[in-house]
Design a protein around this motif. Structure first.
Motif, PDB file in Angstrom:
ATOM      1  N   TYR A 274      41.202  41.215  40.521  1.00 49.19           N
ATOM      2  CA  TYR A 274      39.996  41.208  41.550  1.00 49.19           C
ATOM      3  C   TYR A 274      40.371  40.176  42.515  1.00 49.19           C
ATOM      4  O   TYR A 274      40.172  40.386  43.748  1.00 49.19           O
ATOM      5  CB  TYR A 274      38.774  40.715  40.518  1.00 49.19           C
ATOM      6  CG  TYR A 274      37.672  40.664  41.317  1.00 49.19           C
ATOM      7  CD1 TYR A 274      36.905  41.976  41.277  1.00 49.19           C
ATOM      8  CD2 TYR A 274      37.079  39.366  41.843  1.00 49.19           C
ATOM      9  CE1 TYR A 274      35.591  41.945  41.968  1.00 49.19           C
ATOM     10  CE2 TYR A 274      35.860  39.693  42.446  1.00 49.19           C
ATOM     11  CZ  TYR A 274      35.167  41.163  42.475  1.00 49.19           C
ATOM     12  OH  TYR A 274      33.989  40.925  43.207  1.00 49.19           O
ATOM     13  N   ASN A 295      34.961  45.036  39.074  1.00 46.52           N
ATOM     14  CA  ASN A 295      34.026  43.980  38.407  1.00 46.52           C
ATOM     15  C   ASN A 295      33.236  44.935  37.230  1.00 46.52           C
ATOM     16  O   ASN A 295      32.986  44.260  36.046  1.00 46.52           O
ATOM     17  CB  ASN A 295      33.103  43.926  39.688  1.00 46.52           C
ATOM     18  CG  ASN A 295      32.005  42.741  39.128  1.00 46.52           C
ATOM     19  OD1 ASN A 295      31.013  43.420  38.630  1.00 46.52           O
ATOM     20  ND2 ASN A 295      32.364  41.632  39.571  1.00 46.52           N
ATOM     21  N   ARG A 397      30.605  38.665  35.012  1.00 47.26           N
ATOM     22  CA  ARG A 397      30.543  39.137  36.471  1.00 47.26           C
ATOM     23  C   ARG A 397      29.719  38.172  37.094  1.00 47.26           C
ATOM     24  O   ARG A 397      29.974  38.003  38.378  1.00 47.26           O
ATOM     25  CB  ARG A 397      29.589  40.588  36.347  1.00 47.26           C
ATOM     26  CG  ARG A 397      30.511  41.657  35.677  1.00 47.26           C
ATOM     27  CD  ARG A 397      29.757  43.112  35.653  1.00 47.26           C
ATOM     28  NE  ARG A 397      29.517  43.596  36.810  1.00 47.26           N
ATOM     29  CZ  ARG A 397      28.980  44.623  37.012  1.00 47.26           C
ATOM     30  NH1 ARG A 397      28.574  45.264  36.219  1.00 47.26           N
ATOM     31  NH2 ARG A 397      28.728  45.094  38.408  1.00 47.26           N
ATOM     32  N   LEU A 400      32.413  35.329  38.151  1.00 49.40           N
ATOM     33  CA  LEU A 400      33.142  36.105  39.240  1.00 49.40           C
ATOM     34  C   LEU A 400      32.366  35.950  40.528  1.00 49.40           C
ATOM     35  O   LEU A 400      32.932  35.447  41.545  1.00 49.40           O
ATOM     36  CB  LEU A 400      33.776  37.431  38.966  1.00 49.40           C
ATOM     37  CG  LEU A 400      34.733  37.785  38.269  1.00 49.40           C
ATOM     38  CD1 LEU A 400      35.126  39.458  38.239  1.00 49.40           C
ATOM     39  CD2 LEU A 400      36.180  37.154  38.690  1.00 49.40           C
TER      40      LEU A 400
END
Ligand code: SR1
Ligand code: MG
Length: 406
Positions: A274, A295, A397, A400
């Motif tokens: 990612y 994601n 998530r 991130l």
């Protein structure tokens, strides 16, 4: 394990003769071509293929040293562990590991199915390939293996026998150093800190005493928590993918350890993919689509794992005490805490430590690499420190998104 003479194959011709002797159906030696295809840190991997019929086999041989560094003298018994564990996993999740045809203790090698139509997941991710079956299949693998080899799915006597059979102290020592110690102490000076980020690493990693304490706690879990027959090195280079299927390979670091170690390694390495995409891809539809999928995948791996784990628990648990209301949820909470902690440690160690990942070390642009490393370090630190409250895919998530501000 007693010391054993270690003689590696000396030529491709020798490998061909060996393969042909074990599996004559491959064809005559003149028709066979051998290529060394190993790109890992430790072993030699050969593909022997019949140029006319296409029949092929993979031979994996262990030497007594690491290919990437002479720092570790390694037991060749890891080859037995790997071959046996693939076979064992095959009894639990037959479609999710390759078939092992033959193990040879004298030659410290084993022969297995050639997954020629698959590719290494790390490479596929770097090519920005979307895989729509990955999250479901890896969650199936993890839930099955981590439940069925644990005290929930296995009789205590059998589990204790398995713990002995797969003790694997030498390979565990590598992880004890590279994952749990060196990234925080740089003992022996073996870390590979990117010079433009040295001050940052000294402040954010070496200088963070809270982080070091949490890493020490996770190390004690690795040393003491004999929960399941874990793969022990389940990064994206240990997974083959095809659009409709995945296969887990390379369990040479397998031993009875904390179940969250494997889930955490998967998550940490997806996070590297990612970060690499976020930092290096040009803005546009392709980037947006890929990042959205990745994601979601990170979230799905966690959520599907939890779902399958609890479903499996209801079927597998026979012990009267473990069927007590609330026990399954309590056990899973421990696995999830280790998952987040290990995902974080994996991100830290692959950024500052000896064994890196292509997603970071392959970035040529200095500024971009500095950014990617800093994202990895910040995500890693949060996953380690907040591990007890990261309970579902949405939590990962959110971390991130907050660190990358996307
Ligand atoms: C010396 S071995 C370095 C690393 O490669 C393996 O794949 C493990 O991740 C280990 O930490
Ligand atoms: Mg490996």
């Amino acid at each position: 394990m007693k010391d054993q003479a270690v003689t590696l194959f000396q030529s491709e011709k020798e490998v061909i003769a060996y393969a042909q002797g074990i599996i004559p159906q491959l064809g005559s030696a003149e028709q066979l071509i051998c290529t060394e295809i190993g790109d890992g840190n430790l072993n030699f991997v050969y593909r022997v293929k019949n140029a006319m019929t296409g029949a092929s086999v993979i031979i994996k041989q262990a030497g007594d040293f690491a290919r990437s560094t002479q720092d570790y003298k390694l037991t060749i018994d890891r080859n037995r562990i790997e071959a046996e564990v693939i076979r064992y996993y095959g009894t639990l999740t037959p479609t999710l590991v390759p078939k092992v045809y033959h193990y040879d203790a004298d030659k410290h090698c084993y022969l297995m199915e050639d997954l020629g139509d698959y590719e290494i997941f790390r490479k596929a991710l770097l090519k920005r390939e979307i895989n729509s079956v990955f999250s479901d299949q890896i969650a199936t693998f993890l839930a099955n293996v981590l439940l069925k080899t644990s005290c929930i799915g296995m009789e205590p006597m059998q589990k204790r026998e398995m713990e002995k059979r797969y003790a694997n102290p030498e390979l565990c020592k590598i992880s004890e150093d590279l994952v749990f110690t060196d990234p925080f102490t740089d003992a022996g000076g073996t870390n590979r800190v990117f010079e433009p980020n040295r001050d940052y690493v000294e402040r954010e990693v070496y200088g963070d005493t809270e982080l070091r304490l949490e890493a020490a706690k996770l190390k004690s879990r690795y040393l003491n928590q004999s929960e399941a027959l874990i793969h022990g090195d389940l990064h994206t280079g240990s997974i083959f993918v095809r659009p409709d299927s995945i296969k887990v390979i390379d369990p040479e670091f397998a031993f009875y350890g904390p179940a969250g170690y494997d889930v955490g390694n998967v998550i940490g390495n997806l996070a590297f993919a990612y970060i690499n995409a976020a930092v290096t891809m040009d803005d546009g539809v392709e980037k947006k689509t890929f990042l959205t999928w990745l994601n979601q995948t990170i979230g799905e791996v966690i959520d599907l794992f939890c779902e399958k784990f609890l479903q499996g628990f209801a079927k597998e648990a026979t012990d009267v005490m473990m069927r007590t209301d609330g026990f399954a949820e309590w056990y899973l909470a421990g696995v999830l805490s280790d998952t987040a902690g290990i995902a974080g440690l994996e991100m830290l160690r692959r950024t500052v430590g000896e064994a890196g990942v292509e997603e970071i070390r392959g970035i040529d642009d200095v500024q971009l690499r500095c950014s990617a490393e800093r994202y990895a370090i910040q995500i890693g630190k949060r996953l380690v420190k907040e591990r007890d409250v990261l309970n579902c895919g949405a939590d990962y998530r959110r971390v991130l998104a907050e660190v990358l501000q996307q």
